[in-house]
Design a protein around this motif. Structure first.
Motif, short mmCIF file in Angstrom:
data_model
loop_
_atom_site.label_atom_id
_atom_site.label_comp_id
_atom_site.label_asym_id
_atom_site.label_seq_id
_atom_site.Cartn_x
_atom_site.Cartn_y
_atom_site.Cartn_z
N HIS A 154 0.84 -1.20 0.00
CA HIS A 154 0.00 0.00 0.00
C HIS A 154 0.88 1.24 0.00
CE1 HIS A 154 -3.41 2.59 0.83
NE2 HIS A 154 -2.65 3.19 1.72
N SER A 155 0.53 2.23 -0.83
CA SER A 155 1.36 3.41 -0.97
C SER A 155 0.52 4.63 -1.32
CB SER A 155 2.41 3.16 -2.05
OG SER A 155 2.91 4.33 -2.59
N GLU A 156 0.77 5.72 -0.61
CA GLU A 156 0.12 6.98 -0.95
C GLU A 156 0.50 7.42 -2.36
OE1 GLU A 156 0.10 11.66 0.48
OE2 GLU A 156 0.91 10.15 1.83
N GLU A 157 1.76 7.18 -2.74
CA GLU A 157 2.20 7.55 -4.08
C GLU A 157 1.41 6.81 -5.15
OE1 GLU A 157 4.21 6.87 -1.56
OE2 GLU A 157 5.63 8.53 -1.38
N THR A 158 1.15 5.52 -4.94
CA THR A 158 0.37 4.74 -5.90
C THR A 158 -1.06 5.27 -5.98
OG1 THR A 158 1.72 2.77 -5.58
CG2 THR A 158 -0.47 2.44 -6.52
N THR A 159 -1.63 5.59 -4.82
CA THR A 159 -2.99 6.15 -4.80
C THR A 159 -3.03 7.47 -5.57
OG1 THR A 159 -3.42 5.13 -2.65
CG2 THR A 159 -4.87 6.95 -3.31
N PRO A 214 18.85 2.59 -14.14
CA PRO A 214 18.83 3.29 -15.42
C PRO A 214 17.57 2.97 -16.23
CG PRO A 214 20.97 2.30 -15.04
CD PRO A 214 20.04 1.77 -13.97
N TYR A 215 17.08 3.98 -16.94
CA TYR A 215 15.92 3.89 -17.84
C TYR A 215 14.61 3.70 -17.09
CZ TYR A 215 19.91 3.37 -20.83
OH TYR A 215 21.11 3.57 -21.42
N SER A 216 14.55 4.20 -15.86
CA SER A 216 13.35 4.03 -15.05
C SER A 216 12.63 5.35 -14.82
CB SER A 216 13.72 3.40 -13.70
OG SER A 216 14.55 4.27 -12.97
N VAL A 217 11.38 5.25 -14.37
CA VAL A 217 10.57 6.39 -13.97
C VAL A 217 9.89 6.07 -12.65
CG1 VAL A 217 10.09 7.16 -16.33
CG2 VAL A 217 8.48 5.64 -15.19
N GLY A 218 9.55 7.13 -11.91
CA GLY A 218 8.80 6.96 -10.67
C GLY A 218 8.00 8.21 -10.39
N PHE A 219 6.92 8.07 -9.67
CA PHE A 219 6.02 9.17 -9.32
C PHE A 219 6.23 9.45 -7.85
CE2 PHE A 219 1.59 10.93 -8.88
CZ PHE A 219 1.66 11.86 -9.91
N VAL A 220 6.72 10.65 -7.52
CA VAL A 220 7.11 10.96 -6.14
C VAL A 220 6.60 12.34 -5.73
CG1 VAL A 220 9.23 9.57 -6.33
CG2 VAL A 220 9.33 12.00 -6.82
N PRO A 221 6.50 12.57 -4.41
CA PRO A 221 6.18 13.93 -3.97
C PRO A 221 7.26 14.90 -4.47
CG PRO A 221 6.02 12.38 -2.15
CD PRO A 221 6.64 11.64 -3.30
N LEU A 222 6.86 16.12 -4.77
CA LEU A 222 7.80 17.10 -5.32
C LEU A 222 9.02 17.29 -4.42
CD1 LEU A 222 8.60 19.13 -7.47
CD2 LEU A 222 7.12 20.80 -6.34
N PHE A 223 8.82 17.35 -3.09
CA PHE A 223 9.97 17.55 -2.21
C PHE A 223 10.96 16.40 -2.33
CE2 PHE A 223 7.33 15.05 0.67
CZ PHE A 223 8.24 14.23 1.30
N ALA A 224 10.47 15.17 -2.53
CA ALA A 224 11.37 14.02 -2.69
C ALA A 224 12.10 14.11 -4.02
CB ALA A 224 10.59 12.71 -2.59
#
Length: 189
Positions: A68-73, A128-138
């Motif tokens: 479970h992750s707030e980022e995924t939500t 390498p060659y990855s993406v992720g969705f993170v809070p702006l401060f992170a």
């Protein structure tokens, strides 16, 4: 009556070796990366948005937080807001197992086992060659490049604190108090 609100801007960070110019994405391309319709960096949609970049013909790796992750939500809520097809097919969910249950993305998912907020950025940095969705401060703390998003005005916007704050201060909040800053008129930088 005054209600306190928390603004939690999110950003797409990426690790593209040898690419020094900031990546630009459209809302459609963002959704297609997560559905698997865009699975390589050299996809025609990404190339057309970034004609000056030499994008490699290498799979895009999706970095998610385990469980479970707030980022995924927040990511899946954003994808639902951007795409009716995403909303009707997948909707909003919070568990990383949902990514791995989908054949279009399962082979491209790398899971960060840490529950720390900065874990996705650290995993993107190491992959390498990855993406992720993170809070702006992170994103800012990780020193990873943040993708620019093309808004409804066809301008590439960057989620940086000043313009985001200005755009939010001048926005009219909808009844459900959710707000995507991508298309706010004040965010044209």
């Amino acid at each position: 009556m005054h209600l306190p609100l928390i603004v939690h801007p999110m950003a797409l960070v990426y690790n593209l070796p040898n690419v020094t110019t900031r990546l630009v994405l459209s809302k459609e391309a963002l959704v297609q990366i997560w559905t698997g319709e865009i699975s390589t960096w050299s996809d025609a949609a990404l190339v057309s948005l970034n004609p000056s970049l030499s994008l490699p013909n290498i799979p895009i790796i999706l970095v998610m937080k385990q469980g479970h992750s707030e980022e995924t939500t927040l990511l899946t809520a954003t994808l639902s807001q951007l795409s009716g097809t995403w909303q009707s097919s997948f909707g909003t969910f919070s568990d990383s197992d949902m990514w791995q249950a989908r054949p279009a993305t399962a082979a491209r998912v790398v899971v960060s086992a840490s529950s720390e907020t900065h874990s996705i950025g650290a995993k993107v940095s190491a992959t390498p060659y990855s993406v992720g969705f993170v809070p702006l401060f992170a994103a800012l703390d990780s020193k990873l490049p943040v993708a620019m998003m093309r808004n409804m005005f066809h301008k590439a916007t960057t989620p940086i604190p000043g313009p985001v704050q200005d755009a939010i201060e001048n926005a009219t909040l909808p009844a459900d108090l959710s707000l995507s800053v991508v298309d706010l008129p004040g965010l044209l930088a």
